[in-house]
Write a protein that holds these residues in place. Structure first.
Motif, PDB file in Angstrom:
ATOM      1  N   ASP A  48       0.849  -1.187   0.000  1.00  0.00           N
ATOM      2  CA  ASP A  48       0.000   0.000   0.000  1.00  0.00           C
ATOM      3  C   ASP A  48       0.890   1.244   0.000  1.00  0.00           C
ATOM      4  OD1 ASP A  48      -1.712   2.124   0.522  1.00  0.00           O
ATOM      5  OD2 ASP A  48      -2.669   1.175   2.255  1.00  0.00           O
ATOM      6  N   PRO A  49       0.799   2.080  -1.056  1.00  0.00           N
ATOM      7  CA  PRO A  49       1.660   3.265  -1.111  1.00  0.00           C
ATOM      8  C   PRO A  49       1.551   4.162   0.121  1.00  0.00           C
ATOM      9  CG  PRO A  49       0.610   2.925  -3.239  1.00  0.00           C
ATOM     10  CD  PRO A  49      -0.012   1.937  -2.269  1.00  0.00           C
ATOM     11  N   ALA A  50       0.389   4.197   0.768  1.00  0.00           N
ATOM     12  CA  ALA A  50       0.211   5.048   1.945  1.00  0.00           C
ATOM     13  C   ALA A  50       1.004   4.543   3.157  1.00  0.00           C
ATOM     14  CB  ALA A  50      -1.275   5.133   2.298  1.00  0.00           C
ATOM     15  N   LYS A  51       1.425   3.282   3.134  1.00  0.00           N
ATOM     16  CA  LYS A  51       2.152   2.698   4.262  1.00  0.00           C
ATOM     17  C   LYS A  51       3.666   2.726   4.083  1.00  0.00           C
ATOM     18  CE  LYS A  51      -1.638  -0.306   5.596  1.00  0.00           C
ATOM     19  NZ  LYS A  51      -2.116  -1.668   5.756  1.00  0.00           N
ATOM     20  N   ARG A  52       4.131   3.283   2.975  1.00  0.00           N
ATOM     21  CA  ARG A  52       5.571   3.348   2.741  1.00  0.00           C
ATOM     22  C   ARG A  52       6.168   4.484   3.549  1.00  0.00           C
ATOM     23  NH1 ARG A  52       4.334   2.674  -3.592  1.00  0.00           N
ATOM     24  NH2 ARG A  52       3.711   0.490  -3.473  1.00  0.00           N
ATOM     25  N   PRO A  53       7.307   4.257   4.197  1.00  0.00           N
ATOM     26  CA  PRO A  53       7.895   5.318   5.013  1.00  0.00           C
ATOM     27  C   PRO A  53       8.401   6.480   4.155  1.00  0.00           C
ATOM     28  CG  PRO A  53       9.285   3.354   5.022  1.00  0.00           C
ATOM     29  CD  PRO A  53       8.057   3.018   4.247  1.00  0.00           C
ATOM     30  N   PRO A  54       8.443   7.682   4.725  1.00  0.00           N
ATOM     31  CA  PRO A  54       8.984   8.823   3.982  1.00  0.00           C
ATOM     32  C   PRO A  54      10.409   8.516   3.510  1.00  0.00           C
ATOM     33  CG  PRO A  54       7.996   9.546   6.054  1.00  0.00           C
ATOM     34  CD  PRO A  54       8.027   8.031   6.080  1.00  0.00           C
ATOM     35  N   GLY A  55      10.703   8.902   2.296  1.00  0.00           N
ATOM     36  CA  GLY A  55      12.040   8.683   1.742  1.00  0.00           C
ATOM     37  C   GLY A  55      12.246   7.318   1.117  1.00  0.00           C
ATOM     38  N   ALA A  56      11.226   6.436   1.176  1.00  0.00           N
ATOM     39  CA  ALA A  56      11.368   5.101   0.581  1.00  0.00           C
ATOM     40  C   ALA A  56      11.374   5.227  -0.930  1.00  0.00           C
ATOM     41  CB  ALA A  56      10.241   4.182   1.035  1.00  0.00           C
ATOM     42  N   ARG A  57      12.244   4.479  -1.575  1.00  0.00           N
ATOM     43  CA  ARG A  57      12.320   4.442  -3.038  1.00  0.00           C
ATOM     44  C   ARG A  57      12.022   3.027  -3.506  1.00  0.00           C
ATOM     45  NH1 ARG A  57      18.027   6.883  -4.845  1.00  0.00           N
ATOM     46  NH2 ARG A  57      17.180   6.419  -6.901  1.00  0.00           N
ATOM     47  N   ARG A  58      11.553   2.911  -4.730  1.00  0.00           N
ATOM     48  CA  ARG A  58      11.339   1.588  -5.320  1.00  0.00           C
ATOM     49  C   ARG A  58      12.715   0.965  -5.536  1.00  0.00           C
ATOM     50  NH1 ARG A  58      10.248  -0.307 -10.859  1.00  0.00           N
ATOM     51  NH2 ARG A  58      10.731   1.802 -11.490  1.00  0.00           N
ATOM     52  N   ILE A  59      12.922  -0.217  -5.011  1.00  0.00           N
ATOM     53  CA  ILE A  59      14.209  -0.917  -5.069  1.00  0.00           C
ATOM     54  C   ILE A  59      14.014  -2.233  -5.806  1.00  0.00           C
ATOM     55  CG2 ILE A  59      16.076  -1.937  -3.692  1.00  0.00           C
ATOM     56  CD1 ILE A  59      15.849   1.132  -3.414  1.00  0.00           C
ATOM     57  N   ARG A  60      14.883  -2.508  -6.771  1.00  0.00           N
ATOM     58  CA  ARG A  60      14.854  -3.786  -7.492  1.00  0.00           C
ATOM     59  C   ARG A  60      15.642  -4.799  -6.676  1.00  0.00           C
ATOM     60  NH1 ARG A  60      13.239  -2.605 -12.880  1.00  0.00           N
ATOM     61  NH2 ARG A  60      13.238  -4.835 -13.265  1.00  0.00           N
ATOM     62  N   MET A  61      15.045  -5.966  -6.444  1.00  0.00           N
ATOM     63  CA  MET A  61      15.743  -7.056  -5.778  1.00  0.00           C
ATOM     64  C   MET A  61      15.539  -8.308  -6.619  1.00  0.00           C
ATOM     65  SD  MET A  61      14.804  -6.399  -1.804  1.00  0.00           S
ATOM     66  CE  MET A  61      13.213  -5.647  -2.037  1.00  0.00           C
ATOM     67  N   PHE A  62      16.605  -8.953  -6.933  1.00  0.00           N
ATOM     68  CA  PHE A  62      16.542 -10.173  -7.727  1.00  0.00           C
ATOM     69  C   PHE A  62      17.701 -11.035  -7.263  1.00  0.00           C
ATOM     70  CE2 PHE A  62      17.310 -12.727 -11.572  1.00  0.00           C
ATOM     71  CZ  PHE A  62      16.024 -13.145 -11.840  1.00  0.00           C
ATOM     72  N   ALA A  63      17.418 -12.236  -6.878  1.00  0.00           N
ATOM     73  CA  ALA A  63      18.474 -13.115  -6.364  1.00  0.00           C
ATOM     74  C   ALA A  63      18.260 -14.513  -6.909  1.00  0.00           C
ATOM     75  CB  ALA A  63      18.429 -13.146  -4.836  1.00  0.00           C
ATOM     76  N   TRP A  64      19.340 -15.245  -7.041  1.00  0.00           N
ATOM     77  CA  TRP A  64      19.198 -16.637  -7.423  1.00  0.00           C
ATOM     78  C   TRP A  64      20.343 -17.442  -6.832  1.00  0.00           C
ATOM     79  CZ3 TRP A  64      20.504 -13.314 -11.613  1.00  0.00           C
ATOM     80  CH2 TRP A  64      21.783 -13.476 -12.123  1.00  0.00           C
ATOM     81  N   ALA A  65      20.066 -18.678  -6.628  1.00  0.00           N
ATOM     82  CA  ALA A  65      21.079 -19.654  -6.228  1.00  0.00           C
ATOM     83  C   ALA A  65      20.754 -20.903  -7.031  1.00  0.00           C
ATOM     84  CB  ALA A  65      21.017 -19.928  -4.731  1.00  0.00           C
ATOM     85  N   VAL A  66      21.553 -21.150  -8.059  1.00  0.00           N
ATOM     86  CA  VAL A  66      21.324 -22.265  -8.982  1.00  0.00           C
ATOM     87  C   VAL A  66      22.628 -22.996  -9.216  1.00  0.00           C
ATOM     88  CG1 VAL A  66      19.394 -21.085 -10.140  1.00  0.00           C
ATOM     89  CG2 VAL A  66      21.715 -20.836 -11.030  1.00  0.00           C
ATOM     90  N   PRO A  67      22.577 -24.260  -9.590  1.00  0.00           N
ATOM     91  CA  PRO A  67      23.801 -24.980  -9.920  1.00  0.00           C
ATOM     92  C   PRO A  67      24.576 -24.273 -11.050  1.00  0.00           C
ATOM     93  CG  PRO A  67      22.038 -26.544  -9.616  1.00  0.00           C
ATOM     94  CD  PRO A  67      21.404 -25.168  -9.632  1.00  0.00           C
ATOM     95  N   ALA A  68      25.895 -24.307 -10.954  1.00  0.00           N
ATOM     96  CA  ALA A  68      26.762 -23.617 -11.926  1.00  0.00           C
ATOM     97  C   ALA A  68      27.051 -24.467 -13.162  1.00  0.00           C
ATOM     98  CB  ALA A  68      28.062 -23.206 -11.251  1.00  0.00           C
ATOM     99  N   ALA A  69      26.722 -25.744 -13.136  1.00  0.00           N
ATOM    100  CA  ALA A  69      26.961 -26.627 -14.266  1.00  0.00           C
ATOM    101  C   ALA A  69      25.936 -27.771 -14.216  1.00  0.00           C
ATOM    102  CB  ALA A  69      28.369 -27.201 -14.211  1.00  0.00           C
ATOM    103  N   PRO A  70      25.675 -28.448 -15.337  1.00  0.00           N
ATOM    104  CA  PRO A  70      24.725 -29.560 -15.335  1.00  0.00           C
ATOM    105  C   PRO A  70      25.145 -30.663 -14.367  1.00  0.00           C
ATOM    106  CG  PRO A  70      25.245 -28.914 -17.578  1.00  0.00           C
ATOM    107  CD  PRO A  70      26.198 -28.166 -16.676  1.00  0.00           C
ATOM    108  N   TYR A  71      24.167 -31.396 -13.894  1.00  0.00           N
ATOM    109  CA  TYR A  71      24.414 -32.472 -12.964  1.00  0.00           C
ATOM    110  C   TYR A  71      25.250 -33.584 -13.613  1.00  0.00           C
ATOM    111  CZ  TYR A  71      23.474 -36.134  -9.521  1.00  0.00           C
ATOM    112  OH  TYR A  71      23.613 -37.104  -8.576  1.00  0.00           O
ATOM    113  N   ALA A  72      26.253 -34.005 -12.916  1.00  0.00           N
ATOM    114  CA  ALA A  72      27.091 -35.130 -13.385  1.00  0.00           C
ATOM    115  C   ALA A  72      27.171 -36.126 -12.229  1.00  0.00           C
ATOM    116  CB  ALA A  72      28.485 -34.647 -13.768  1.00  0.00           C
ATOM    117  N   ASP A  73      26.685 -37.329 -12.472  1.00  0.00           N
ATOM    118  CA  ASP A  73      26.743 -38.376 -11.445  1.00  0.00           C
ATOM    119  C   ASP A  73      28.198 -38.788 -11.249  1.00  0.00           C
ATOM    120  OD1 ASP A  73      25.791 -40.108  -9.572  1.00  0.00           O
ATOM    121  OD2 ASP A  73      24.946 -41.529 -11.015  1.00  0.00           O
ATOM    122  N   ASP A  74      28.704 -38.630 -10.033  1.00  0.00           N
ATOM    123  CA  ASP A  74      30.129 -38.936  -9.757  1.00  0.00           C
ATOM    124  C   ASP A  74      30.423 -40.409  -9.729  1.00  0.00           C
ATOM    125  OD1 ASP A  74      30.787 -36.255  -9.611  1.00  0.00           O
ATOM    126  OD2 ASP A  74      30.228 -36.168  -7.495  1.00  0.00           O
TER     127      ASP A  74
END
Length: 192
Positions: free
Chosen positions: A166-192
């Motif tokens: 709700d825009p009315a509940k945002r504190p004074p001085g708040a800005r729209r902030i982009r947040m994007f995070a991921w944690a994924v395997p760095a290479a295809p699965y290889a059965d050891d």
């Protein structure tokens, strides 16, 4: 608004959301709370008629809804604010293709936002420049540790979502902030 997670499992609903104009409309509505097609057209740089058509498509699949209190072009819309999920391992065929297309569109949007910030960040006050950051790391994790890390990232990224929707509940001085995070395997699965 229902805060429970909505699992997208239908190819038409995935395709409905995987459109650049529709994604920008949803983002603008989340930022603004409610807006008419005319206001949204100004915000995202599209015609009012195009925005109106895309809003109806988003409403058809339950991503936005009329907020009430208007007529015609002056009808306000609001987002149906629920966390969304898609892309699980059980998808196949048309659903998997639509899911991957939606994921690709989100990635493109987020990378474009990061590139935009990189281009103008030096115009921000120094304290905002110093508070912004990104992190990159490659580590070795077990399956359980990867799940735990992703759950923690989701919790951090969503920490203020409900109270600040709700825009009315945002504190004074708040800005729209982009947040994007991921944690994924760095290479295809290889059965050891």
């Amino acid at each position: 608004m229902d805060g429970s997670e909505r699992k997208l499992r239908d190819a038409p609903e995935l395709r409905a959301l995987a459109h650049p104009v529709r994604m920008r409309l949803c983002q603008a509505l989340y930022e603004r709370g409610t807006a008419t097609a005319t206001e949204l057209a100004e915000m995202i740089g599209e015609s009012q008629a195009n925005c109106s058509w895309h809003l109806r498509q988003l409403a058809k699949y339950g991503f936005v809804e009329e907020a009430g209190g208007g007529k015609g072009r002056d009808r306000p819309w609001r987002p149906v604010a629920r966390p969304l999920s898609w892309g699980d391992s059980g998808e196949s065929g048309e659903v998997a293709a639509a899911s991957d297309a939606l994921s690709t569109q989100y990635l493109e949007q987020e990378f474009a936002g990061l590139r935009d910030w990189q281009a103008w960040r030096r115009t921000d006050p120094p304290e905002w420049q110093d508070a912004a950051n990104w992190v990159q790391n490659i580590d070795w994790l077990t399956l359980d540790e990867l799940r735990e890390l992703n759950q923690a990232l989701i919790a951090i990224v969503g920490r203020h979502r409900e109270e600040r929707r709700d825009p009315a509940k945002r504190p004074p001085g708040a800005r729209r902030i982009r947040m994007f995070a991921w944690a994924v395997p760095a290479a295809p699965y290889a059965d050891d």
